[in-house]
Design an enzyme around this catalytic site. Structure first.
Site, PDB file in Angstrom:
ATOM      1  N   HIS A 172      31.784  -8.943 -17.864  1.00 33.02           N
ATOM      2  CA  HIS A 172      31.882  -9.828 -16.834  1.00 33.02           C
ATOM      3  C   HIS A 172      32.018  -9.485 -15.529  1.00 33.02           C
ATOM      4  O   HIS A 172      32.956  -8.267 -15.395  1.00 33.02           O
ATOM      5  CB  HIS A 172      32.528 -11.483 -17.228  1.00 33.02           C
ATOM      6  CG  HIS A 172      34.114 -10.947 -16.497  1.00 33.02           C
ATOM      7  ND1 HIS A 172      34.804 -11.403 -15.172  1.00 33.02           N
ATOM      8  CD2 HIS A 172      35.351 -11.060 -17.844  1.00 33.02           C
ATOM      9  CE1 HIS A 172      35.961 -10.654 -15.515  1.00 33.02           C
ATOM     10  NE2 HIS A 172      36.328 -10.261 -16.897  1.00 33.02           N
ATOM     11  N   CYS A 173      31.966  -9.734 -14.373  1.00 34.87           N
ATOM     12  CA  CYS A 173      32.386  -9.575 -13.104  1.00 34.87           C
ATOM     13  C   CYS A 173      32.590 -10.969 -12.492  1.00 34.87           C
ATOM     14  O   CYS A 173      32.700 -12.083 -13.165  1.00 34.87           O
ATOM     15  CB  CYS A 173      30.617  -8.981 -12.710  1.00 34.87           C
ATOM     16  SG  CYS A 173      29.208 -10.104 -12.596  1.00 34.87           S
ATOM     17  N   ALA A 174      31.721 -11.101 -11.542  1.00 36.28           N
ATOM     18  CA  ALA A 174      32.643 -12.272 -11.125  1.00 36.28           C
ATOM     19  C   ALA A 174      31.137 -13.462 -11.314  1.00 36.28           C
ATOM     20  O   ALA A 174      32.098 -14.503 -11.522  1.00 36.28           O
ATOM     21  CB  ALA A 174      32.136 -12.506  -9.529  1.00 36.28           C
TER      22      ALA A 174
END
Length: 130
Positions: free
Chosen positions: A69-71
Site C-alpha cells: 500500500h501507499c497513501a
C-alpha cells in the site's frame, strides 16, 4: 508462486493480519515518518523500492501473502506490487509467496475507516503499537 496482483479491502485485511504468514509492505515515501502506519508493516519507500527488492525478499522470507500500500494505493502501491511480482518471476531463488495484494484505498482509506494505526518510530515496526 503468485501469478498476479489482486486487491484486498481494509475489512478483509483486519482478520488476515493475525496470520504470521502475512506481511504488509508500506511503500509511502517520507509521509510515513509524519503519519501513522499499519502495525508490524515493513517500510520500503517507492523512491528506492527497485534497489531494495532483494532486501524485501529476505525480510519477508516464509511469508505467503504480501499486501502493498501507499497513501491511496492508486499508483505507488500497485506499481511496487507489480515490480515485486516481476522480481519474483525473474529471481532464481525459491519464494513462499503465493499472493501479492494491494490494499484498496491505501493507508488513507485504512485510517479513515477507523482501523488501528501505529505511531511508533521503530524501523522496522515491531507490531506492538498501542
Amino acid at each position: 508462486m503468485a501469478r498476479g496482483v489482486s486487491y484486498v479491502s481494509a475489512a478483509q485485511l483486519v482478520p488476515m493480519l493475525r496470520d504470521p504468514r502475512i506481511a504488509v509492505v508500506d511503500v509511502r515515501d517520507e509521509e510515513r515518518i509524519y503519519d501513522a502506519h499499519i502495525a508490524g508493516s515493513h517500510h520500503y519507500a517507492s523512491d528506492s523500492f527497485g534497489e531494495r527488492l532483494p532486501e524485501l525478499a529476505q525480510a519477508t522470507k516464509g511469508k505467503e501473502t504480501l499486501v502493498f500500500h501507499c497513501a491511496l494505493s492508486k499508483v505507488r502501491g500497485p506499481s511496487c506490487a507489480q515490480m515485486y511480482l516481476d522480481y519474483l518471476s525473474e529471481a532464481d531463488e525459491d519464494s513462499d509467496v503465493k499472493n501479492i495484494m494491494v490494499l484498496e484505498r491505501g493507508f488513507n482509506g485504512w485510517e479513515l475507516s477507523g482501523r488501528p494505526v501505529c505511531r511508533c518510530k521503530d524501523a522496522p515496526c515491531k507490531g506492538v503499537c498501542s
